[in-house]
Design a protein around this motif. Structure first.
Motif, mmCIF file in Angstrom:
data_model
loop_
_atom_site.group_PDB
_atom_site.id
_atom_site.type_symbol
_atom_site.label_atom_id
_atom_site.label_comp_id
_atom_site.label_asym_id
_atom_site.label_seq_id
_atom_site.Cartn_x
_atom_site.Cartn_y
_atom_site.Cartn_z
ATOM 1 N N THR A 92 0.819 -1.220 0.000
ATOM 2 C CA THR A 92 0.000 0.000 0.000
ATOM 3 C C THR A 92 0.851 1.268 0.000
ATOM 4 O OG1 THR A 92 -0.143 0.165 2.420
ATOM 5 C CG2 THR A 92 -1.787 -1.211 1.305
ATOM 6 N N GLY A 135 -4.629 0.998 3.287
ATOM 7 C CA GLY A 135 -5.490 1.117 2.119
ATOM 8 C C GLY A 135 -6.414 -0.065 1.934
ATOM 9 N N ALA A 260 -3.949 -3.657 -4.459
ATOM 10 C CA ALA A 260 -4.241 -2.698 -3.383
ATOM 11 C C ALA A 260 -4.441 -1.291 -3.914
ATOM 12 C CB ALA A 260 -3.108 -2.703 -2.348
ATOM 13 N N PRO A 262 -3.753 2.378 -2.237
ATOM 14 C CA PRO A 262 -3.263 3.130 -1.076
ATOM 15 C C PRO A 262 -4.312 4.116 -0.573
ATOM 16 C CG PRO A 262 -1.578 3.011 -2.776
ATOM 17 C CD PRO A 262 -2.845 2.486 -3.390
#
Length: 275
Positions: A92, A135, A260, A262
């Motif tokens: 993240t 995140g 992912a 962030p």
């Protein structure tokens, strides 16, 4: 000296006004009354004008701003500020992922259809870990990094479907803010929040687009501009589409972000919308 001149001018004006009023009454009483009203109006206007001339040109108006002695902060904002940075996962921390070659075309396509952000709904109990680990993280990466999901949105069946299409390591976003699945989870008693995601994520190299829900057997997904253009824009921008409506499936089109997102790309993490 100036005051003496003003006094003299005032006396002269008063004399002329008195003579004028007397002459008016000599003509007719009504004319005299009208003359009195006119003189009074002229006198009031003159006083106002004189006052404006006498006002200093460099007058400074001081404004006192009263600040509240205490500004309450939400628990979520307080927690966000106190997160331990060491707990954040490496996946993240990348705030500048590689972008698609023609990434600007993706942004223009979205903006051209009035898309300013994407949406992700989740159980309010998941917010703490979103902040803690940095995140939104795919369920597959959560498993890999031993990240607990207090209230998972998907079922075992939906996970099997993800794996069938090799989409287990993607974070799912929607174009609409009233996803039918969110309605179902609310009916089950869950407290949901809606997060807004910056459209920057659409420009990332690994991001995919699905014309309907990506677990649907009839969906089509891919990462090209033509895949994004398969979205039925009129459908995703509608509100509360019923199951019987032909736009129902197209209303659930998805953005699939690799691994992912962030937290810096979550617009309202400290002020989520409660559904």
């Amino acid at each position: 000296m100036g005051n003496d001149n003003q006094l003299a001018q005032g006396c002269g004006c008063l004399w002329y006004a008195t003579m004028g009023i007397c002459g008016a009454f000599a003509l007719h009483p009504i004319v005299g009354i009208i003359a009195i009203v006119v003189v009074i109006c002229i006198w009031i206007s003159s006083e106002k004008e004189q006052a404006s001339y006498n006002r200093p040109s460099n007058t400074t108006v001081q404004t006192t701003i009263i600040k509240p002695t205490h500004q309450p902060q939400s628990k979520t904002l307080e927690f966000s500020q106190n997160c331990d940075p060491s707990l954040r996962l490496a996946i993240t921390k990348n705030l500048s992922p590689a972008k698609k070659i023609n990434h600007e075309s993706f942004r223009q396509e979205l903006l051209g259809h009035g898309i300013r952000c994407f949406y992700h709904f989740t159980d309010v109990r998941n917010l703490e870990n979103i902040r803690k680990y940095g995140g939104l993280i795919s369920w597959s990466s959560c498993d890999t990094h031993d990240v607990e999901i207090p209230s998972a949105g998907g079922s075992d069946f939906s996970r099997r479907l993800d794996m069938r299409y090799n989409l287990q390591d993607y974070v799912r976003l929607s174009f609409c803010d009233d996803h039918p699945m969110a309605y179902r989870l609310k009916q089950e008693g869950k407290t949901l929040v809606l997060l807004k995601i910056r459209i920057d994520v659409a420009e990332w190299e690994g991001t995919l687009f699905s014309n309907i829900n990506a677990t649907d057997v009839g969906h089509s997904h891919g990462g090209s501009l033509s895949d994004l253009q398969k979205i039925r824009w009129s459908a995703v921008k509608r509100n509360y589409v019923s199951r019987e409506d032909e736009d129902f499936k197209y209303h659930q089109a998805e953005i699939l972000v690799k691994t992912a997102i962030p937290k810096e790309f979550i617009v309202n993490l400290d002020n989520p919308i409660y559904l």
